[in-house]
Design an enzyme around this catalytic site. Structure first.
Site, mmCIF file in Angstrom:
data_model
loop_
_atom_site.group_PDB
_atom_site.id
_atom_site.type_symbol
_atom_site.label_atom_id
_atom_site.label_comp_id
_atom_site.label_asym_id
_atom_site.label_seq_id
_atom_site.Cartn_x
_atom_site.Cartn_y
_atom_site.Cartn_z
ATOM 1 N N ILE A 127 -18.003 76.107 47.272
ATOM 2 C CA ILE A 127 -18.160 75.082 48.316
ATOM 3 C C ILE A 127 -17.794 73.714 47.765
ATOM 4 O O ILE A 127 -17.105 72.930 48.422
ATOM 5 C CB ILE A 127 -19.590 75.091 48.868
ATOM 6 C CG1 ILE A 127 -19.874 76.421 49.572
ATOM 7 C CG2 ILE A 127 -19.799 73.922 49.837
ATOM 8 C CD1 ILE A 127 -21.321 76.587 50.020
ATOM 9 N N ASP A 146 -21.318 69.956 36.996
ATOM 10 C CA ASP A 146 -21.685 71.373 37.012
ATOM 11 C C ASP A 146 -21.737 71.848 35.562
ATOM 12 O O ASP A 146 -20.701 71.950 34.903
ATOM 13 C CB ASP A 146 -20.680 72.208 37.803
ATOM 14 C CG ASP A 146 -21.232 73.582 38.148
ATOM 15 O OD1 ASP A 146 -21.788 74.234 37.232
ATOM 16 O OD2 ASP A 146 -21.132 74.005 39.314
ATOM 17 N N ARG A 207 -29.827 73.149 49.865
ATOM 18 C CA ARG A 207 -31.209 73.600 49.993
ATOM 19 C C ARG A 207 -32.116 72.391 50.154
ATOM 20 O O ARG A 207 -31.970 71.384 49.444
ATOM 21 C CB ARG A 207 -31.634 74.420 48.768
ATOM 22 C CG ARG A 207 -30.976 75.801 48.697
ATOM 23 C CD ARG A 207 -31.495 76.709 49.800
ATOM 24 N NE ARG A 207 -30.898 78.036 49.775
ATOM 25 C CZ ARG A 207 -29.855 78.407 50.487
ATOM 26 N NH1 ARG A 207 -29.257 77.524 51.290
ATOM 27 N NH2 ARG A 207 -29.395 79.635 50.421
ATOM 28 N N ASP A 231 -28.381 69.317 56.381
ATOM 29 C CA ASP A 231 -28.335 70.564 57.142
ATOM 30 C C ASP A 231 -29.400 71.523 56.627
ATOM 31 O O ASP A 231 -29.510 72.643 57.120
ATOM 32 C CB ASP A 231 -26.939 71.194 57.004
ATOM 33 C CG ASP A 231 -26.763 72.432 57.871
ATOM 34 O OD1 ASP A 231 -27.090 72.348 59.074
ATOM 35 O OD2 ASP A 231 -26.297 73.468 57.362
ATOM 36 N N GLU A 236 -38.448 74.448 57.336
ATOM 37 C CA GLU A 236 -37.544 74.676 58.458
ATOM 38 C C GLU A 236 -38.222 75.513 59.537
ATOM 39 O O GLU A 236 -38.747 76.589 59.229
ATOM 40 C CB GLU A 236 -36.268 75.357 57.976
ATOM 41 C CG GLU A 236 -35.479 74.475 57.006
ATOM 42 C CD GLU A 236 -34.142 75.065 56.583
ATOM 43 O OE1 GLU A 236 -33.883 76.262 56.851
ATOM 44 O OE2 GLU A 236 -33.342 74.322 55.981
ATOM 45 N N HIS A 254 -29.421 73.677 59.921
ATOM 46 C CA HIS A 254 -28.950 74.688 58.966
ATOM 47 C C HIS A 254 -27.843 75.557 59.574
ATOM 48 O O HIS A 254 -27.936 76.792 59.609
ATOM 49 C CB HIS A 254 -30.107 75.562 58.474
ATOM 50 C CG HIS A 254 -29.948 75.950 57.032
ATOM 51 N ND1 HIS A 254 -30.960 75.886 56.110
ATOM 52 C CD2 HIS A 254 -28.876 76.412 56.347
ATOM 53 C CE1 HIS A 254 -30.533 76.289 54.919
ATOM 54 N NE2 HIS A 254 -29.259 76.607 55.041
#
Length: 291
Positions: A127, A146, A207, A231, A236, A254
């Site tokens: 992503i 990363d 997340r 999102d 949730e 989401h």
């Protein structure tokens, strides 16, 4: 095949009530903890209609001889599209402008362009790579963090590598999150958010527990953070949460992977892997527990 009566995401209790004697279960964000998995008396395979498996107790599944599969890489472009949509809506105040016009006003809403601004991508997997492509298309400078990728991966993508998160936060006008849950608390707490560049915005389509939402609210209200788009949420749906009343926010429920194309790809993938497991063959996308 049957569908649950309750709306997703299901709690552990609801999952236990629904499983019955099923041999396989397909889940999205539903809670498959140890108790839920133990309730599946005939369960042989758990399929995640998506990528992240932090809602599944993979270790408990393995102990019970239950295979867990997911659908990696199939929603990457869908999520990346939404990230850019959230960013544009936030920066150009599209939602505010839309609501203003519907209410009969004809106001002007000012916001920054993306060209020549710096985007920091925290988590440079599939992503993250897709987000970088889109950001480059808008003329943005892209940096990324990363710890699991070799420097050559960043070079091939035309992205500058940051060795530390703090270095990325200090440089970025836009920070976007694409990491799994830490399992040990927020990645970006109050101190980390305080180290972001003044006037920066934060996008979280990964997340909800990656950020301290209370710290985000405080930073938005005092102006340290110029905007927040999300999102994903710590709870949730986030009904009644202070985050919903904060200024300069754009939220979606989401829906990052909710495109026709992504859903078709993920659905076909998990069904094929379920059939493979139930017929004694190896699935294409098993989730492996790392030591």
């Amino acid at each position: 095949m049957r569908y649950p009566e309750a709306s997703s995401p299901l709690s552990s209790r609801q999952v236990r009530e629904e499983l019955g004697g099923a041999d396989a279960v397909i889940v999205a964000l539903d809670e498959l903890d140890a108790a839920a998995i133990s309730a599946g008396r005939n369960l042989k395979v758990i399929a995640k209609h998506g990528v992240g498996v932090d809602n599944i107790d993979v270790g408990r599944a393995a102990l019970g001889g239950i295979t867990v599969v997911n659908a990696p890489g199939m929603n990457s472009t869908a999520v990346a599209d939404l990230v850019m949509g959230l960013l544009l809506a936030l920066q150009r105040k599209i939602v505010d402008a839309h609501n203003s016009l519907l209410e009969g006003r004809w106001e002007r809403f000012h916001g920054p362009e993306l060209v020549d601004r710096t985007m920091a991508i925290l988590g440079f997997g599939r992503i993250g790579h897709e987000v970088a492509k889109r950001a480059h298309g808008f003329g943005m400078r892209v940096i990324a963090y990363d710890p699991f990728l070799a420097p050559a991966e960043f070079e091939r993508a035309g992205v500058e590598r940051c060795e530390e998160i703090d270095a990325a936060l200090a440089e970025a006008d836009v920070v976007t999150l694409h990491l799994p849950s830490t399992g040990t608390g927020p990645l970006l707490g109050g101190e980390a958010i305080g180290r972001m560049k003044p006037g920066a915005v934060l996008v979280n389509a990964a997340r909800g527990d990656l950020v301290d939402e209370d710290a985000v609210v405080a930073a938005l209200r005092d102006g340290a953070l110029a905007g927040y788009a999300a999102d994903a949420f710590a709870v949730e749906p986030p009904v009644g949460r202070p985050l919903l009343t904060a200024p300069n926010v754009v939220f979606t429920p989401h829906i990052g992977a909710f495109t026709d194309h992504a859903n078709e790809l993920m659905g076909m993938s998990v069904v094929e892997d379920i059939l493979a497991v139930l017929s004694g063959r190896a699935p294409r996308h098993p989730v492996i527990i790392k030591d």
